[in-house]
Design an enzyme around this catalytic site. Structure first.
Site, mmCIF file in Angstrom:
data_model
loop_
_atom_site.group_PDB
_atom_site.id
_atom_site.type_symbol
_atom_site.label_atom_id
_atom_site.label_comp_id
_atom_site.label_asym_id
_atom_site.label_seq_id
_atom_site.Cartn_x
_atom_site.Cartn_y
_atom_site.Cartn_z
ATOM 1 N N ALA A 60 0.809 -1.225 0.000
ATOM 2 C CA ALA A 60 0.000 0.000 0.000
ATOM 3 C C ALA A 60 0.844 1.277 0.000
ATOM 4 O O ALA A 60 0.386 2.314 -0.497
ATOM 5 C CB ALA A 60 -0.937 -0.007 1.204
ATOM 6 N N GLN A 97 0.596 -6.464 -3.716
ATOM 7 C CA GLN A 97 -0.528 -6.807 -2.842
ATOM 8 C C GLN A 97 -1.670 -5.827 -3.066
ATOM 9 O O GLN A 97 -2.745 -5.985 -2.508
ATOM 10 C CB GLN A 97 -0.106 -6.703 -1.377
ATOM 11 C CG GLN A 97 1.053 -7.595 -1.021
ATOM 12 C CD GLN A 97 1.611 -7.232 0.338
ATOM 13 O OE1 GLN A 97 1.125 -7.710 1.355
ATOM 14 N NE2 GLN A 97 2.611 -6.383 0.366
ATOM 15 N N HIS A 139 -3.476 -10.003 -4.515
ATOM 16 C CA HIS A 139 -4.739 -9.862 -3.790
ATOM 17 C C HIS A 139 -5.898 -9.484 -4.703
ATOM 18 O O HIS A 139 -6.937 -9.032 -4.237
ATOM 19 C CB HIS A 139 -4.590 -8.843 -2.645
ATOM 20 C CG HIS A 139 -3.721 -9.341 -1.527
ATOM 21 N ND1 HIS A 139 -3.220 -8.527 -0.534
ATOM 22 C CD2 HIS A 139 -3.259 -10.586 -1.241
ATOM 23 C CE1 HIS A 139 -2.490 -9.249 0.302
ATOM 24 N NE2 HIS A 139 -2.491 -10.499 -0.109
ATOM 25 N N CYS A 170 -18.666 -13.275 -10.443
ATOM 26 C CA CYS A 170 -19.801 -14.080 -9.977
ATOM 27 C C CYS A 170 -19.266 -15.345 -9.323
ATOM 28 O O CYS A 170 -18.458 -16.061 -9.924
ATOM 29 C CB CYS A 170 -20.716 -14.446 -11.144
ATOM 30 S SG CYS A 170 -21.952 -15.690 -10.702
ATOM 31 N N CYS A 196 -25.555 -11.838 -10.567
ATOM 32 C CA CYS A 196 -25.287 -12.111 -11.969
ATOM 33 C C CYS A 196 -26.566 -12.641 -12.632
ATOM 34 O O CYS A 196 -27.489 -13.083 -11.937
ATOM 35 C CB CYS A 196 -24.182 -13.165 -11.985
ATOM 36 S SG CYS A 196 -23.788 -13.886 -13.564
ATOM 37 N N CYS A 242 -26.976 -15.372 -13.944
ATOM 38 C CA CYS A 242 -27.122 -16.792 -13.596
ATOM 39 C C CYS A 242 -27.693 -16.975 -12.197
ATOM 40 O O CYS A 242 -27.976 -18.089 -11.773
ATOM 41 C CB CYS A 242 -25.777 -17.521 -13.721
ATOM 42 S SG CYS A 242 -24.719 -17.390 -12.261
ATOM 43 N N SER A 280 4.337 -3.225 4.883
ATOM 44 C CA SER A 280 4.716 -3.466 6.281
ATOM 45 C C SER A 280 5.300 -4.872 6.455
ATOM 46 O O SER A 280 5.913 -5.160 7.482
ATOM 47 C CB SER A 280 3.507 -3.274 7.194
ATOM 48 O OG SER A 280 2.454 -4.127 6.779
ATOM 49 N N VAL A 318 8.662 6.531 -1.597
ATOM 50 C CA VAL A 318 8.799 5.817 -2.882
ATOM 51 C C VAL A 318 8.954 6.767 -4.074
ATOM 52 O O VAL A 318 9.633 6.435 -5.046
ATOM 53 C CB VAL A 318 7.581 4.895 -3.167
ATOM 54 C CG1 VAL A 318 7.558 3.715 -2.228
ATOM 55 C CG2 VAL A 318 6.273 5.672 -3.119
HETATM 56 P P1 OAD Z 1 0.350 -1.639 5.144
HETATM 57 O O1 OAD Z 1 -0.645 -0.539 5.342
HETATM 58 O O2 OAD Z 1 0.390 -2.715 6.157
HETATM 59 O O3 OAD Z 1 1.817 -1.028 5.054
HETATM 60 C C1 OAD Z 1 2.123 0.085 4.253
HETATM 61 C C2 OAD Z 1 3.600 0.384 4.434
HETATM 62 O O4 OAD Z 1 3.966 1.430 3.538
HETATM 63 C C3 OAD Z 1 3.992 0.857 5.834
HETATM 64 O O5 OAD Z 1 5.057 0.037 6.293
HETATM 65 C C4 OAD Z 1 4.446 2.317 5.631
HETATM 66 O O6 OAD Z 1 5.548 2.652 6.451
HETATM 67 C C5 OAD Z 1 4.852 2.321 4.171
HETATM 68 N N1 OAD Z 1 4.688 3.621 3.484
HETATM 69 C C6 OAD Z 1 3.611 4.456 3.536
HETATM 70 N N2 OAD Z 1 3.761 5.500 2.718
HETATM 71 C C7 OAD Z 1 4.978 5.348 2.105
HETATM 72 C C8 OAD Z 1 5.723 6.113 1.155
HETATM 73 N N3 OAD Z 1 5.232 7.254 0.647
HETATM 74 N N4 OAD Z 1 6.934 5.660 0.776
HETATM 75 C C9 OAD Z 1 7.438 4.501 1.298
HETATM 76 N N5 OAD Z 1 6.779 3.737 2.195
HETATM 77 C C10 OAD Z 1 5.570 4.151 2.606
HETATM 78 O O7 OAD Z 1 0.095 -2.206 3.668
HETATM 79 P P2 OAD Z 1 0.530 -3.610 3.041
HETATM 80 O O8 OAD Z 1 1.850 -4.051 3.532
HETATM 81 O O9 OAD Z 1 0.341 -3.484 1.576
HETATM 82 O O10 OAD Z 1 -4.656 -7.317 2.410
HETATM 83 O O11 OAD Z 1 -0.593 -4.551 3.620
HETATM 84 C C11 OAD Z 1 -0.639 -5.884 3.206
HETATM 85 C C12 OAD Z 1 -2.051 -6.407 3.132
HETATM 86 O O12 OAD Z 1 -2.693 -6.259 4.390
HETATM 87 C C13 OAD Z 1 -2.950 -5.662 2.166
HETATM 88 O O13 OAD Z 1 -2.831 -6.103 0.842
HETATM 89 C C14 OAD Z 1 -4.317 -5.960 2.706
HETATM 90 C C15 OAD Z 1 -4.037 -5.745 4.179
HETATM 91 O O14 OAD Z 1 -4.893 -6.340 5.072
HETATM 92 C C16 OAD Z 1 -5.910 -7.642 2.039
HETATM 93 O O15 OAD Z 1 -6.794 -6.816 1.961
HETATM 94 C C17 OAD Z 1 -6.117 -9.092 1.717
#
Ligand code: OAD
Length: 264
Positions: free
Chosen positions: A22, A100, A135, A143, A168, A170, A209, A251
């Protein structure tokens, strides 16, 4: 700096794989899940469990509309981080973009880079640089009975007009084409992600994260098969201890710098 040295050391034959979370979409205005103002502060993960969808698809969809309003409340666009990865893909340097995220922004960035170039560079359609959405994709629904896919905007309008749950032709219920809590990741996509990770020489873990699977284990797999692992994140992560390069930077600054330093 470390990221620039890593880029300078990338050889044309090296396999470079990017794995994102994210954090790469945060500068585009999409909220992250954890941390200050994170999505899971505002919602209960239980609302979006697969079991809840099966038991109570109508309630699930009502909550889903609220989640969508928070997550995708505006027209968001790829940022300089997505574009830097798309450029590296177009140059044939990236062997895979594993994500993700369900926002579709990597695909959009790859499309825009290709279009800007008159279409003569590589595209995802050539599958030279696969984009693996681990994801799923929030822009689609599927559907549960016949598997037919639909545009999420169309179905969202129907839900707003009172069709809960949306169905849907169906008779099957539509489900967002994303992986819900308690639901398995699509096995073939996960297998491909693991094999690209094992084959990588450089593995970049970007804006995640790294606490949930498979994010928690992919950098470790890369490390155990000999890749140089770089973690790009504003904060520390549980994989920092195995990372060769730790880049605590936004980023939109780190990735363009990495791209500019890689010699195609
Ligand atoms: P998280 O919200 O857990 O982590 C986002 C990470 O991005 C954090 O470690 C922040 O420090 C970092 N961050 C934020 N802004 C940033 C920037 N501008 N530059 C660099 N880093 C930055 O998100 P994910 O790790 O993607 O799953 O979470 C994993 C999964 O957990 C998601 O896909 C979702 C969630 O539950 C499902 O929905 C199935």
């Amino acid at each position: 700096d470390d990221l620039e040295s890593l880029a300078a050391a990338v050889d044309g034959t090296d396999s470079v794989v990017a794995f994102t979370g994210a954090g790469i979409s945060a500068p585009s205005g999409v909220p992250t899940f954890r941390g200050d103002d994170g999505v899971w502060d505002r919602f209960d993960e239980g609302q979006f469990e697969y079991g809840r969808f099966q038991r109570d698809p109508a309630g699930f969809w009502e909550d889903r509309l609220e989640l969508q309003a928070v997550m995708f409340d505006e027209e968001y666009e790829p940022n300089a981080g997505h574009v830097a990865l798309a450029d590296l893909a177009a140059e044939g340097i990236l062997d895979g973009i594993l994500t993700q995220n369900t926002d579709g922004l990597h695909r959009e960035a790859v499309r825009s880079v290709t279009d800007a170039d008159g279409g003569d560079r590589r595209t995802d359609a050539d599958s030279e640089t696969p984009i693996l959405e681990l994801h799923g994709n929030s822009q689609r629904v599927r559907c549960v009975e016949c598997g037919q896919r639909q545009d999420n905007d169309t179905i969202t309008e129907r839900v707003e007009d009172g069709e809960v749950p949306p169905r849907c032709e169906c008779g099957g219920v539509y489900k967002p084409d994303v992986v819900l809590f308690g639901e398995q990741l699509p096995a073939t996509v996960l297998q491909r992600a693991r094999s690209l990770t094992r084959e990588s020489d450089v593995f970049l873990a970007i804006g995640s994260s790294l606490v949930v699977e498979p994010a928690a284990s992919l950098p470790r797999i890369a490390n155990s098969t000999g890749a140089t692992v770089a973690v790009v994140n504003l904060e520390a992560t549980p994989c920092d201890s195995i990372a060769d390069v730790r880049c605590r930077e936004d980023v939109t600054e780190a990735l363009p710098r990495f791209r500019d330093a890689v010699d195609p």
